[in-house]
Structure formats: C-alpha cells, structure tokens
Design a protein around this motif. Structure first.
Motif, PDB file in Angstrom:
ATOM      1  N   ALA A 151      -7.634  73.174 -14.056  1.00  0.00           N
ATOM      2  CA  ALA A 151      -8.616  73.277 -12.958  1.00  0.00           C
ATOM      3  C   ALA A 151      -8.012  72.746 -11.664  1.00  0.00           C
ATOM      4  O   ALA A 151      -8.188  73.320 -10.585  1.00  0.00           O
ATOM      5  CB  ALA A 151      -9.887  72.501 -13.314  1.00  0.00           C
ATOM      6  N   ASP A 152      -7.267  71.635 -11.755  1.00  0.00           N
ATOM      7  CA  ASP A 152      -6.640  71.068 -10.566  1.00  0.00           C
ATOM      8  C   ASP A 152      -5.520  71.985 -10.053  1.00  0.00           C
ATOM      9  O   ASP A 152      -5.338  72.153  -8.844  1.00  0.00           O
ATOM     10  CB  ASP A 152      -6.076  69.675 -10.875  1.00  0.00           C
ATOM     11  CG  ASP A 152      -7.193  68.647 -11.085  1.00  0.00           C
ATOM     12  OD1 ASP A 152      -8.359  68.974 -10.768  1.00  0.00           O
ATOM     13  OD2 ASP A 152      -6.906  67.536 -11.558  1.00  0.00           O
ATOM     14  N   ARG A 153      -4.777  72.593 -10.995  1.00  0.00           N
ATOM     15  CA  ARG A 153      -3.714  73.529 -10.591  1.00  0.00           C
ATOM     16  C   ARG A 153      -4.320  74.749  -9.896  1.00  0.00           C
ATOM     17  O   ARG A 153      -3.769  75.264  -8.914  1.00  0.00           O
ATOM     18  CB  ARG A 153      -2.926  73.986 -11.823  1.00  0.00           C
ATOM     19  CG  ARG A 153      -2.044  72.902 -12.403  1.00  0.00           C
ATOM     20  CD  ARG A 153      -1.550  73.300 -13.782  1.00  0.00           C
ATOM     21  NE  ARG A 153      -0.718  72.269 -14.373  1.00  0.00           N
ATOM     22  CZ  ARG A 153      -0.512  72.133 -15.682  1.00  0.00           C
ATOM     23  NH1 ARG A 153      -1.107  72.966 -16.525  1.00  0.00           N
ATOM     24  NH2 ARG A 153       0.267  71.188 -16.134  1.00  0.00           N
ATOM     25  N   ALA A 164      -7.053  74.737  -8.163  1.00  0.00           N
ATOM     26  CA  ALA A 164      -7.447  74.311  -6.812  1.00  0.00           C
ATOM     27  C   ALA A 164      -6.229  74.279  -5.879  1.00  0.00           C
ATOM     28  O   ALA A 164      -6.309  74.700  -4.720  1.00  0.00           O
ATOM     29  CB  ALA A 164      -8.115  72.935  -6.871  1.00  0.00           C
ATOM     30  N   GLU A 217      -8.646  70.092 -17.536  1.00  0.00           N
ATOM     31  CA  GLU A 217      -8.671  69.332 -16.288  1.00  0.00           C
ATOM     32  C   GLU A 217      -7.458  69.662 -15.426  1.00  0.00           C
ATOM     33  O   GLU A 217      -7.576  69.957 -14.233  1.00  0.00           O
ATOM     34  CB  GLU A 217      -8.713  67.822 -16.582  1.00  0.00           C
ATOM     35  CG  GLU A 217      -8.929  66.997 -15.315  1.00  0.00           C
ATOM     36  CD  GLU A 217      -8.587  65.525 -15.461  1.00  0.00           C
ATOM     37  OE1 GLU A 217      -8.506  65.027 -16.588  1.00  0.00           O
ATOM     38  OE2 GLU A 217      -8.385  64.881 -14.420  1.00  0.00           O
TER      39      GLU A 217
END
Lengths: 609, 235
Positions: free
Chosen positions: B80-82, B84, B77
C-alpha cells in the motif's frame, strides 16, 4: 548599469579560482564568492569553474542549483531576504516585507527592472530573539521596523555599498538570560587541552564516558561512543584497519554549526562569545580520537561571524593551541578550517553536511556505512554539534563526575534553550536537564502561553495541558528551540509556516519527502484557503505515515510532526477552517446566522434553518 | 556454511557484501524497484524497494544483508505504501501513458499495474518541464523524469561521459545536461550510450524507434514486471 559587466566577472572569477586553488572540495566556497561578486552564477562561470577544477560541468551546475543563496539567474545588486520563521511572522515580517517592496517598487521574489534590488523570503536566519530579521547580501539585519526599512530603502536607492551602511543596522545581541555551568564561568584558553595532555587521551575518553554526555543536536547519541567508534575505525597499534582509503590514516573532527532548525539560535551565541570553548572542545576531541584535521561548518546565515572566528583561530594558533605540536606536545597536531554553508537546512544532517564539505550537493548519504567509519573523503569522522563540543571542553577540564552531577540520569549536564515568540524576554536560557516547560515559561515571561514548539518544526508541539513535562531525553528531547505561542495565536499558522519550510528545504532525493512535503504543503494551503474537508485531514495523516516511515533521512521523517502533533492536540485549529465536514457537520449553520438575525432584528421562522 | 536471511519466511542465502536486494534477486524474489538496476551502484532514492527488517523500514537496494535478518517484503502494508509512492511519482510529473512511446515497455507503468494502481489518487501538480529535442538521435522529455539518476550513473560509470546530472532542490529538482547551452544536442551523448538505454520511463528515448514494436506486443503487455525482473518471463 544593472549587473557588473561580464568581463568584470570573468576577471573576478579568475581571482577567486586562483585564491581557492584547484581543489574541488572548495567548489561551494568558490560558488559563494562568485555569487557575491557577480550576483549570479552564469553558464559561462559554470564552464570556467568546471574546467579549472577538472570536474564535470553537471556537478558544478548541480551544486549551484541546490543551495538557496546561490542563483543561476541574476538577483538584485542588493538582495534582501526576509527571515520567514513563524516568530518573524508574528513580529510582522509579512507586512514589513511588503512595505519595503512598495518602497522600492519591486515585487516579492522578483528583481527590480533596473537590476538594483530583489526582495524575497528565506528560511529562519537564527535571529528569532531580535526579529523581524533579514539578510542583505548575506549580512544580518535585526529588529526591523518601518523606520529602519526607510533607511535601508534610501541606502539601496543611493547605491551605498553594504560595507558602508550604519553599523547599528547589523547589531546583534547575545541575550543570555540564564547562565549555568556552560555559560557561567569562562574557561581559560588551553585549560581543557592541558588537562587532556596531563590525564591522557584514553583517560579523557573514560571521563567523557563517565559524563554520559549526549549529542546536543537533538538525536542524543552518546558522545563517548561516537568518539570511540571513530578512534576504533583505525587502530594502528593492532595493525587492524577497518577503513583504509589509502595514504596515511587520518581522522576528522567536524563541528556542525549549520544551526538551521527554525527557532534555534544558541550556537550563534556560543560562536559569538564562547568560540574558544567550542574550538577547545574540538581540539579535545581531536586528541581523543586521533584527528589532525578539523572543520567548522558554519551556516551561510552566520557569515557575519566568520571574521571574528578566523581571528579566534589565529590567536589560538599563535598561543600554541592549534597547529603543529599543540602545547609543545610533539605528536599532537590539529587545525581547524571554516567552511560556509549557502542556505540549505538539510546540511545540518551529518552526512549531507559532509557532502557539502566535500563541495557537493547537500544530499544525505546511504547508511551504513556511518560517518564515524566512512565520513569526510571516506575517513573516520566525528560530527558533533557546537554545544556538544563546548560541553566536551568543560568535561575535559573538570571531569565526567562533575558533569554527570547535573541534570537527570539519562540527560546529564545542562541544555541551552533558544526562547522566542510570545515572551517578555526572548534569548538564551541555560538549564540543567529536567527543567519543566512551565518553569521556562515563567522565567521568560510568557504571555498567556497556549502552545510551545520545542526543538523546532521537526520537534514536538506541547500544549498548555502538558506544561509540567520536562526538557530531557527521557521526556522531551530538544536541539534547543523553544517557540512560545500565546492563546491569541492561531497554531494553524505555525503549522502552515512549518509545512512550507519543509517543502522548501527537502533535498528532493527520495520520493516520499520530495513529493510528500509538497503534497502536505498543498493540502495545508487548501485548508488555509477555506476549501478543506475532513478527507483532507485523513490525507494528512496518511501522508504523515508515509513521510515518517519511508523517508531517506530525518528531514522527511519529521516533516509531518507539526501537522500530526497539532491534529492530535489542537484538532479545532484545523476543523474550524474546514469548508465542510463530510457526513457529520460540526459547523452550526443556524448559529452562524445569529449575527445576521441581530442586524435585521428578526427571529421569525424564516430567519432560522 | 552459507549465511542466510529470511524474506517473508523464505530462507535466502547471501554472500558477504551483498545487499538485501542482491540476495532477493539471486533467489528470484521480487521486490518492487525503479531506481535500482543491478548493473549500477545502488542509489536508494525511489524507496519502492523499502522492506521491513526487524520492525524498521529500510531500502533493500542499499541495506547490507546481515545474518539472521527477518525481512518482510510482500505485505499489504508495504505494498500500500509502495502504491502511494508510485502515485506520487505519477502526479509530480506529467505522465500520459496512452500518448507515450514507452507505454508497455515502461517500468513506472508496469510497477503501477503490479501494485494495482487504479487512479493517481493525489491531485496532479502539472509542472512546467522542458522537452529537449535538440539531439539528432535522442529525445529528452523531462515531463517523464522520476529522478532515479540511472542515466546519471550510466553516463558517468559506464559511458565515462557525465552527460547527465541533477540540479535544483526538492520538488524543483531537474535533470540537467553537460553543455553550456543546456541542450542535449550540444553534449557528447551518442544513441548507443548506456545512458540512453537505462531510463525506466520514457524520459530518454531514441528517436525513430518509438513504435518499432507495436503496442500490444511490448514486454509488459504480456508479462508482469515481477516476471520480467525475476527472470520468470521472456523477451
């Protein structure tokens, strides 16, 4: 002659710098004055200020570039900024702005060729109960219509100084529609301070604790806890100093009057008509935490209140309620200084506000440490909302039990609501906490209400199905905004307005907010332009997750609220605007041809899809 | 007795006053980062180093380590945010890796590879940004600036010059330099300044040195950023 000659500006600049001394924490105040005098902050002015204050040039340029009301490129001699809140738009702001632009032959966002006038939009000016509103050279204009704009256009063309414009253009009303314990009966100046001195500081803190007062700026932190943390940061009697910045230990009281949340205007009314109550609350706080210095951070949009507030402070000093030895108490000195903001919503965030008070870019600090231990110039600092201080004064006077008897268990006392939008009587409504949305809607004469945006864009969008919910920290917390949308409105317009607001106001410090708010605005505009698809909705949800979980401060983490709320509660508001729904079109193409079939009088096989 | 936190279940010691990032660096644990450079005061703006502590996201470069913290770092998670966030940095500026002198030595590019970035995902902003070639030894290409303020901090804290600063707001932020003309050539910047060395991207480059090391023999051509930033690689 378009702009004042440079020599004029240089001369004025020297006077401004002399007036403010060599105090770098006055930088924002200096730049405000330069902008007023010269309609621009030129490269030469930045040089002079940097030398005078002995700060790096890039710091001055950084501040000049951060605030909306400062400009490093010339603006018009007359700068008209139309308030761009959704409530202003609903009252016809867009059309009126274009009307004035046409009248004065100027494009929105540009300066007229003769340098006389520039017209643009600005974030909510806090006049939602008497909009459409605007600012002319920083002074509020209310209740705008074509007649008033005709007059304003003439005044500008004839170069009449704004100070000589007819006073009726600048009239503002309090519009208090429902008063309770806070607005209902006046406090005699000094009554609360007298009560504190009679009772004692520790005992007053105990009353604050008993009252269970929670911050009125929206976050709802318990005020007594904040005050006791601030006091505990320097406990001289035990010789234990957590925060040692050198020099005599000093604590600071700051009143956050940067009421920037669109749709909120209750602090405006408190400062206009209940300033004594607010200053009294600050003084009570000063006695309890042991502060000698206080600031009122007044949003730039409310500069019209400045003279009046300075007058109240002067009167209070003369009455022995501020300054040295307050009410004859030799060990009690406290005074309040007013700082003006310059158009930056982010400065409502307490650590950004402190940065701004120090004359810097309004950028939220890394926390910990928190302002209660390391705030203004590193000193323990209490930052509370205007309404919180007003409540504190009442509690000091009447006791914690009296206050706690009103409202609900977790939300004691009353709340001021700023009601605007599709209602018969916009204005200020004071209710005990626990009031239902439905009750407020009935009292303000809402017309066929469909949705209410509570606590502004960063708050909650409440649909007609939820009108029995309560205004309280237990259910819907609020800083005060209450914008009503009737069934005839398209809530997507509000979402679009709010996403533009957040993108405009993001300070730009952290990646998720700087880029995320801009991406969010682009996607909403794409949908608005009729080019959205379902994948855009998924993208909005994903962006919402990033904004909420990765942002540096509350601005970023709440910037997706309006999008996510409306997507969840009014999916139609988005979906009927989509160009195509990947895989499973909900759009009835054949149904859409019905009008064409009626016009042509056909119903044969070839007229159907 | 040493105080410890756990990062992804691994026990990591720390000393009072250290951040989670400090503790991770000392223990050789990689947390992706761009604005953080251990030589300078933490900034906390890029948010790539966000970790989850007791269920809440925090920037590890600014968050003090506290006894018993359970830190989640290398999770799907968070990565994935990094990713983005990295894609956001790519689209808000004008980053053209194949034509950039920094390619192979660029931390933005290396972090993108590490996080598995295969496309920019978001639409490009294509902003208009100024290139400043006025300095005899240094070029400033704002197209590649990610507002990490490492040059700002280095010039202020190491060089004592305050050559760089940030102006503007939000997506309109811009890197400004300390001269009335706004030109880098009119500042006191020297090619030997720390501020010239710290840029994680190709925004600040020394002239004439762009291809001293040929492409193919550069740091991240042979090592991941994780190897380099945890001391596991060479160069």
């Amino acid at each position: 002659m378009d702009q004042p000659e440079l020599s004029d500006c240089a001369q004025q600049l020297t006077q401004i710098l002399t007036r403010h001394g060599r105090d770098a924490s006055r930088l924002l105040q200096i730049l405000r004055d330069v902008q007023d005098a010269c309609h621009v902050i030129s490269a030469q002015a930045i040089d002079l200020i940097a030398v005078h204050l002995a700060v790096p040039r890039v710091n001055v340029e950084g501040v000049a570039g951060f605030y909306s009301f400062l400009s490093t490129r010339p603006v018009g001699e007359y700068q008209v900024l139309f308030s761009g809140n959704i409530t202003d738009q609903m009252l016809g702001q867009d059309e009126l702005m274009q009307y004035l632009c046409n009248k004065l032959w100027v494009e929105p966002g540009k300066v007229s060729e003769d340098g006389l006038v520039s017209i643009a939009g600005t974030s909510c000016t806090g006049m939602c109960d008497q909009g459409p509103a605007a600012l002319v050279n920083g002074w509020v204009l209310t209740n705008l219509d074509r007649n008033r704009l005709d007059l304003i256009g003439e005044l500008i063309r004839s170069r009449k100084p704004v100070a000589e414009w007819p006073p009726m253009l600048f009239e503002t009303a309090d519009n208090i529609r429902r008063a309770d314990m806070l607005l209902g009966d006046a406090l005699a100046p000094g009554a609360a301070i007298g009560a504190v001195l009679a009772r004692g500081a520790r005992e007053t803190l105990a009353e604050m604790d008993k009252s269970n007062l929670r911050g009125r700026g929206g976050a709802g932190f318990k005020t007594a806890s904040k005050w006791s943390f601030c006091h505990a940061a320097i406990v001289e009697e035990e010789g234990h100093v957590i925060c040692d910045v050198g020099g005599p230990p000093e604590r600071v009281i700051v009143c956050n009057a940067d009421e920037g949340e669109p749709g909120t205007f209750k602090d405006r009314v408190l400062l206009n008509s209940y300033a004594d109550l607010v200053f009294e609350g600050m003084t009570v706080g000063a006695r309890v935490v042991g502060a000698s210095k206080g600031f009122l951070y007044l949003r730039g949009e409310y500069r019209y209140l400045l003279n009046r507030l300075e007058g109240v402070l002067k009167r209070r000093r003369e009455a022995g309620l501020l300054g040295n030895a307050i009410l004859g108490q030799a060990d009690f000195s406290f005074d309040i200084e007013i700082h003006l903001g310059a158009g930056a919503y982010i400065c409502g965030e307490e650590s950004a506000l402190i940065e701004s008070l120090e004359g810097k870019r309004g950028r939220p600090r890394n926390r910990p440490p928190f302002p209660v231990t390391h705030g203004y110039q590193g000193r323990p600092t209490v930052v509370d909302n205007v309404e919180t201080f007003a409540c504190a004064a009442k509690i000091a006077e009447k006791g914690g039990a009296w206050f706690a008897a009103m409202g609900t268990a977790q939300s004691t006392g009353t709340k001021l609501l700023s009601v605007s939008g599709d209602v018969a009587s916009p204005g200020i409504y004071e209710y005990p906490f626990g009031v239902t949305v439905r009750q407020v809607l009935a009292d303000c004469g809402a017309e066929d209400p469909y949705a209410v945006q509570i606590s502004g864009p960063s708050g909650t969008c409440v649909s007609w199905k939820e009108f029995d919910r309560c205004i309280a920290f237990e259910d819907i917390p609020t800083a005060g905004a209450f914008m009503v949308f009737s069934r005839k409105r398209d809530v997507f317009d509000a979402v679009r307005n709010f996403t533009h607001f957040f993108a405009h106001e993001s300070c730009g410090f952290c990646t998720p907010c700087r880029v995320g708010t801009a991406l969010q605005q682009k996607i909403i505009d794409k949908i608005h332009g009729g080019h959205g698809t379902l994948s855009d909705l998924e993208e909005l949800k994903r962006l919402g997750h990033l904004l909420k979980t990765m942002s540096h401060c509350g601005l970023g983490s709440s910037a997706a609220n309006p999008v996510l709320d409306v997507l969840a509660k009014f999916p139609d508001a988005f979906e009927h605007k989509l160009a195509g729904l990947a895989f499973e079109p909900a759009f009835d193409l054949d149904g859409a041809l019905e009008t064409a079939r009626k016009i042509t009088g056909r119903d044969d096989e070839w007229a159907h899809l | 007795m040493n105080k410890t936190i756990t990062i992804d279940g691994l026990s990591v010691p720390f000393q009072e006053g250290q951040t989670i990032m400090d503790a991770a660096l000392a223990a050789g644990v990689y947390i992706p980062r761009l604005c953080h450079n251990p030589e300078f005061k933490p900034h906390g703006s890029c948010k790539l180093c966000t970790v989850k502590v007791n269920g809440r996201n925090v920037a590890s470069c600014t968050m003090p380590a506290v006894e018993g913290q359970q830190v989640l770092n290398d999770t799907d998670e968070l990565n994935a945010d990094r990713l983005a966030l990295t894609q956001m940095l790519f689209v808000e500026g004008n980053h053209l890796c194949p034509a950039c002198e920094k390619s192979g030595n660029c931390q933005l590019q290396a972090v993108a590879y590490y996080l598995g970035m295969m496309s920019p995902h978001y639409n490009h902003f294509y902003p208009q940004r100024e290139v400043d070639a006025s300095h005899p030894d240094v070029i400033l290409d704002r197209n590649r600036c990610i507002y990490c303020e490492l040059c700002v901090r280095a010039s202020r804290d190491a060089d004592g010059k305050n050559v760089f600063g940030l102006s503007g707001r939000g997506i309109q932020s811009s890197l400004v330099v300390n001269s009335a003309s706004g030109r880098l050539g009119d500042t006191s910047l020297a090619a030997t300044d720390k501020a010239v060395q710290v840029c994680p991207t190709g925004a600040i480059l020394q002239k004439g040195k762009g291809f001293t090391v040929p492409i193919g023999r550069r740091v991240f051509d042979h090592h991941t950023i994780k190897e380099i930033q945890t001391g596991g690689g060479h160069d």
